[in-house]
Design a protein around this motif. Structure first.
Motif, PDB file in Angstrom:
ATOM      1  N   ALA A 196      82.329  38.143 -33.706  1.00 43.86           N
ATOM      2  CA  ALA A 196      80.903  37.377 -33.055  1.00 43.86           C
ATOM      3  C   ALA A 196      80.289  36.602 -34.285  1.00 43.86           C
ATOM      4  N   SER A 197      80.595  37.236 -35.599  1.00 45.13           N
ATOM      5  CA  SER A 197      79.679  36.455 -36.929  1.00 45.13           C
ATOM      6  C   SER A 197      80.615  35.391 -37.581  1.00 45.13           C
ATOM      7  N   GLU A 198      81.870  35.355 -37.076  1.00 47.31           N
ATOM      8  CA  GLU A 198      82.747  34.194 -37.578  1.00 47.31           C
ATOM      9  C   GLU A 198      82.514  32.690 -37.137  1.00 47.31           C
ATOM     10  N   ARG A 199      82.605  32.012 -37.795  1.00 44.93           N
ATOM     11  CA  ARG A 199      82.254  30.660 -37.704  1.00 44.93           C
ATOM     12  C   ARG A 199      83.290  29.925 -36.739  1.00 44.93           C
ATOM     13  N   ARG A 243      84.888  31.487 -34.208  1.00 51.50           N
ATOM     14  CA  ARG A 243      84.852  32.475 -33.135  1.00 51.50           C
ATOM     15  C   ARG A 243      85.336  31.811 -31.847  1.00 51.50           C
ATOM     16  N   GLU A 281      84.984  40.523 -28.819  1.00 53.15           N
ATOM     17  CA  GLU A 281      83.971  39.759 -29.005  1.00 53.15           C
ATOM     18  C   GLU A 281      82.903  40.219 -30.204  1.00 53.15           C
ATOM     19  N   LEU A 282      82.505  41.613 -30.326  1.00 52.84           N
ATOM     20  CA  LEU A 282      82.012  42.071 -31.332  1.00 52.84           C
ATOM     21  C   LEU A 282      82.476  41.772 -32.674  1.00 52.84           C
ATOM     22  N   GLU A 283      83.579  42.032 -32.439  1.00 57.45           N
ATOM     23  CA  GLU A 283      84.465  41.811 -34.011  1.00 57.45           C
ATOM     24  C   GLU A 283      84.617  40.436 -34.508  1.00 57.45           C
TER      25      GLU A 283
END
Length: 279
Positions: free
Chosen positions: A114-117, A119, A110-112
């Motif tokens: 999280a910043s991907e569009r 996700r 989830e953290l890995e």
């Protein structure tokens, strides 16, 4: 094994699998048990089934006899973009039933991402890429076992799914949890997956000797109407024992009340699918 069934022809070219997600943010309601045994029952009536284990605890994988050391490629690698879904698929002891296993690595995905569009669409894309040349036979059903929370893993599952199957324990706060899940489904439908529907609610751990169980059944049927499956899964010691042997209860004890209930549930799921296609 029976091969005559009402679903699409297993292995037929161009068949898109039906993707059903088993979701409930409450733990201990029978999500994993239902995923394992519904998948086994569907395979027993001739469907080609894949269970995607999206719970970091990996209980669906363990319950199907997949040892942790045999999970080199897992759903973590799929969501992290390090492997295709086809590469993660592991055959089980049940003919026609495979699993994409999970490991504790999923806790960090989830953290890995999280910043991907994209996700929320990772799993959907992985399922779409599951092309026929990569598997011996195309799957007709994909069941996704979710963690007991409404996190990014569950959102990925709901975004990828055609419909939601809700296991609901016959306990006092059942309706409260159901309302919360239905709100999440509505949010996913409006923002990410407009075609998502509720396939049905399956009442689990039903004990006819318990007055509360009967009251919960009445309340849920009043609240959800025809969406509640007729089949109820009884509280059954053989169902509880089976995972420790790495087997679905249908292999562990076919004649027990739990196994017979899951076979009836599979039949109901197929009947609803036939009605949906006819509509």
């Amino acid at each position: 094994m029976m091969t005559d069934r009402n679903g699409p022809e297993a292995g037929a070219p161009g068949v898109k699998p039906r993707v059903l997600v088993l979701a409930n943010q409450k733990g201990g309601v029978g999500k994993t048990t239902t995923a394992i045994n519904l998948g086994t029952a569907l395979a027993a009536i001739g469907e080609k089934v894949l269970i995607i284990d999206l719970d970091p605890q990996g209980n669906a994988s363990t319950g199907l006899g997949i040892d942790r050391k045999n999970r080199q490629t897992s759903t973590y690698h799929v969501l992290a973009g390090e492997a295709s879904l086809a590469e993660s698929i592991t055959e089980t002891v049940v003919p026609g039933l495979a699993v994409a296993p999970s490991t504790l690595d999923l806790l960090g995905v989830e953290l890995e991402i999280a910043s991907e569009r994209n996700r929320a669409h990772r799993l959907r894309s992985a399922i779409q890429q599951l092309s026929a040349p990569e598997v011996s036979e195309p799957f007709t059903y994909i069941l996704i076992d979710c963690p007991p929370s409404l996190n990014l893993l569950t959102i990925n599952a709901l975004t990828a799914a055609d419909a939601v199957l809700v296991p609901l324990q016959c306990e006092f706060f059942a309706l409260e949890g159901l309302s919360q899940l239905l709100k999440t489904v509505e949010q996913v439908r409006s923002a990410l997956n407009p075609d998502l529907t509720i396939h049905g609610v399956v009442l689990t751990m039903f004990d006819p000797r318990n007055n509360l169980s009967g009251q919960v059944v009445a309340d849920v049927r009043q609240f959800m109407g025809a969406k509640v499956y007729e089949t109820m899964i009884p509280r059954n010691v053989r169902v509880s024992e089976a995972p420790s042997h790495g087997k679905p209860v249908l292999l562990y004890d076919l004649k027990c009340a739990g196994s017979q209930a899951y076979l009836r549930l599979a039949s109901e799921v197929i009947q609803r699918e036939r009605a949906l296609r006819a509509a």
